[in-house]
Write a protein that holds these residues in place. Structure first.
Motif, short mmCIF file in Angstrom:
data_model
loop_
_atom_site.label_atom_id
_atom_site.label_comp_id
_atom_site.label_asym_id
_atom_site.label_seq_id
_atom_site.Cartn_x
_atom_site.Cartn_y
_atom_site.Cartn_z
N ILE A 12 78.06 2.95 6.83
CA ILE A 12 77.78 1.66 6.20
C ILE A 12 76.87 0.81 7.08
O ILE A 12 76.07 0.01 6.57
CB ILE A 12 79.09 0.92 5.86
N ASP A 13 76.96 0.95 8.39
CA ASP A 13 76.09 0.18 9.29
C ASP A 13 74.63 0.56 9.08
O ASP A 13 73.74 -0.30 9.10
CB ASP A 13 76.48 0.40 10.74
N LEU A 14 74.36 1.85 8.86
CA LEU A 14 72.99 2.29 8.58
C LEU A 14 72.51 1.76 7.24
O LEU A 14 71.33 1.39 7.08
CB LEU A 14 72.90 3.81 8.60
N ASP A 49 86.14 -8.61 3.94
CA ASP A 49 86.16 -7.17 3.68
C ASP A 49 85.44 -6.76 2.40
O ASP A 49 85.49 -5.59 2.00
CB ASP A 49 87.59 -6.62 3.65
N GLU A 50 84.79 -7.69 1.73
CA GLU A 50 83.97 -7.37 0.57
C GLU A 50 82.49 -7.46 0.97
O GLU A 50 82.13 -8.22 1.88
CB GLU A 50 84.23 -8.32 -0.60
N ILE A 51 81.64 -6.68 0.30
CA ILE A 51 80.21 -6.71 0.57
C ILE A 51 79.52 -7.52 -0.53
O ILE A 51 79.82 -7.35 -1.73
CB ILE A 51 79.62 -5.29 0.62
N TYR A 52 78.59 -8.39 -0.13
CA TYR A 52 77.88 -9.24 -1.08
C TYR A 52 76.37 -9.17 -0.81
O TYR A 52 75.93 -8.90 0.32
CB TYR A 52 78.32 -10.69 -0.96
N LEU A 53 75.61 -9.48 -1.85
CA LEU A 53 74.17 -9.70 -1.74
C LEU A 53 73.87 -11.11 -2.24
O LEU A 53 74.50 -11.59 -3.20
CB LEU A 53 73.40 -8.70 -2.60
N LEU A 54 72.92 -11.76 -1.58
CA LEU A 54 72.44 -13.07 -2.02
C LEU A 54 70.96 -12.98 -2.34
O LEU A 54 70.20 -12.32 -1.62
CB LEU A 54 72.62 -14.12 -0.93
N THR A 55 70.55 -13.66 -3.41
CA THR A 55 69.13 -13.79 -3.70
C THR A 55 68.96 -15.00 -4.61
O THR A 55 69.93 -15.66 -5.00
CB THR A 55 68.56 -12.52 -4.36
N HIS A 56 67.73 -15.31 -4.96
CA HIS A 56 67.46 -16.37 -5.92
C HIS A 56 66.19 -16.05 -6.69
O HIS A 56 65.37 -15.23 -6.25
CB HIS A 56 67.33 -17.74 -5.22
N LEU A 57 66.04 -16.68 -7.83
CA LEU A 57 64.84 -16.50 -8.64
C LEU A 57 64.50 -17.81 -9.33
O LEU A 57 65.32 -18.75 -9.35
CB LEU A 57 65.00 -15.36 -9.63
N ILE A 103 72.76 0.04 -5.41
CA ILE A 103 73.95 -0.81 -5.42
C ILE A 103 74.26 -1.25 -6.84
O ILE A 103 73.34 -1.58 -7.61
CB ILE A 103 73.75 -2.04 -4.51
N ARG A 104 75.53 -1.24 -7.18
CA ARG A 104 76.01 -1.84 -8.43
C ARG A 104 76.93 -2.99 -8.08
O ARG A 104 77.70 -2.90 -7.11
CB ARG A 104 76.74 -0.80 -9.29
N GLY A 105 76.84 -4.06 -8.86
CA GLY A 105 77.67 -5.20 -8.54
C GLY A 105 77.80 -6.19 -9.68
O GLY A 105 77.08 -6.11 -10.69
N SER A 106 78.74 -7.11 -9.53
CA SER A 106 78.97 -8.17 -10.50
C SER A 106 78.32 -9.46 -9.99
O SER A 106 78.33 -9.74 -8.79
CB SER A 106 80.46 -8.37 -10.75
N VAL A 107 77.80 -10.24 -10.90
CA VAL A 107 76.96 -11.40 -10.55
C VAL A 107 77.66 -12.72 -10.77
O VAL A 107 78.29 -12.94 -11.81
CB VAL A 107 75.65 -11.39 -11.37
N LYS A 108 77.53 -13.59 -9.78
CA LYS A 108 77.91 -14.98 -9.94
C LYS A 108 76.63 -15.81 -9.88
O LYS A 108 75.84 -15.69 -8.93
CB LYS A 108 78.85 -15.43 -8.81
N LEU A 154 71.85 -16.20 -6.98
CA LEU A 154 72.73 -15.13 -7.42
C LEU A 154 73.54 -14.63 -6.24
O LEU A 154 72.98 -14.33 -5.18
CB LEU A 154 71.93 -13.95 -8.00
N LYS A 155 74.84 -14.57 -6.41
CA LYS A 155 75.73 -13.96 -5.43
C LYS A 155 76.34 -12.74 -6.09
O LYS A 155 77.04 -12.85 -7.11
CB LYS A 155 76.82 -14.92 -4.97
N ILE A 156 76.05 -11.56 -5.55
CA ILE A 156 76.43 -10.31 -6.18
C ILE A 156 77.51 -9.62 -5.35
O ILE A 156 77.28 -9.30 -4.18
CB ILE A 156 75.21 -9.40 -6.34
N LYS A 157 78.66 -9.43 -5.95
CA LYS A 157 79.73 -8.70 -5.29
C LYS A 157 79.50 -7.21 -5.50
O LYS A 157 79.46 -6.73 -6.64
CB LYS A 157 81.09 -9.11 -5.84
N VAL A 158 79.37 -6.47 -4.41
CA VAL A 158 79.06 -5.04 -4.49
C VAL A 158 80.31 -4.26 -4.90
O VAL A 158 81.35 -4.34 -4.25
CB VAL A 158 78.52 -4.52 -3.14
N THR A 159 80.19 -3.52 -5.99
CA THR A 159 81.29 -2.68 -6.46
C THR A 159 81.06 -1.21 -6.13
O THR A 159 82.00 -0.42 -6.10
CB THR A 159 81.48 -2.84 -7.98
N ASN A 160 79.79 -0.84 -5.89
CA ASN A 160 79.49 0.55 -5.51
C ASN A 160 78.17 0.57 -4.74
O ASN A 160 77.20 -0.09 -5.13
CB ASN A 160 79.39 1.45 -6.74
N LEU A 161 78.16 1.32 -3.64
CA LEU A 161 76.96 1.48 -2.83
C LEU A 161 76.75 2.95 -2.54
O LEU A 161 77.63 3.61 -1.99
CB LEU A 161 77.09 0.68 -1.52
#
Length: 205
Positions: A12-14, A49-57, A103-108, A154-161
């Motif tokens: 996961i670090d890589l 202990d959860e993985i997230y992605l942040l972005t904006h548009l 990555i698959r994830g749910s969006v806030k 957008l804050k995306i909670k990663v459900t699968n990587l």
């Protein structure tokens, strides 16, 4: 994503490092049978202990209005053509070396308020630090409000990587070493990147 066993990366670090080094991802979603795509820069981080992605548009971009419960984000890292002439053995065909993550994830959706402001500060700080520059998000208040009203976070909670490193690990020692030598001695920056990632995700004996 199709991943032969030799190309599967479980470190996961890589995976984090690949996204940090190549943060521009392709976000893909489906709504009412239509596929929407956008290239966006992403930050990856852990939170409780959860993985997230942040972005904006841009708020003017209609993609955010049609986001479904799940999005797919694809990151492509270093990649390069591999000629059969590189190998020691000559009965070979061309291929392509690359490192990629899906990555698959749910969006806030973060549309206004303090959370959006904090997200923009965090994004700027991260990319300015990575770029070794020192711009800060200290705009005049009116300018900040105008900018923030034109953006959606957008804050995306990663459900699968799933991480795939297709870097000649399936080759025999002689051919693997020849590919590594070729890329490490190349004058091309992208070829040198391939050699660096070959060493990070080495061939398994």
């Amino acid at each position: 994503m199709y991943r032969p066993s030799y190309s599967v990366n479980e470190n996961i670090d890589l995976s984090f490092q690949l996204i940090q080094d190549f943060p521009l991802g392709l976000m893909i979603s489906e709504s009412s049978g239509l596929i929407e795509t956008n290239y966006l820069p992403f930050l990856i981080f852990k939170e409780q202990d959860e993985i997230y992605l942040l972005t904006h548009l841009a708020r003017a971009n209609p993609h955010w209005k049609s986001l479904s419960s799940e999005v797919v984000i694809s990151f492509l890292g270093p990649n390069s053509y591999v000629s059969p002439t590189i190998y020691v053995g000559k009965s070979n065909v061309p291929t392509w070396s690359y490192a990629a993550i899906e990555i698959r994830g749910s969006v806030k959706i973060i549309s206004d308020g303090q959370e959006l402001k904090e997200m923009l500060h965090r994004t700027v700080d991260a990319f300015e630090t990575k770029n070794q520059t020192e711009w800060s998000y200290d705009l005049p208040e009116k300018m900040q409000k105008n900018l923030e009203s034109a953006l959606v976070g957008l804050k995306i909670k990663v459900t699968n990587l799933e991480s795939k490193f297709k870097l000649s690990q399936n080759r025999n020692v002689e051919d693997y070493t020849a590919v590594l030598k070729h890329f490490s001695e190349s004058s091309s920056h992208k070829d040198k990147e391939i050699s660096e990632w070959m060493l990070k995700a080495p061939r398994q004996e």
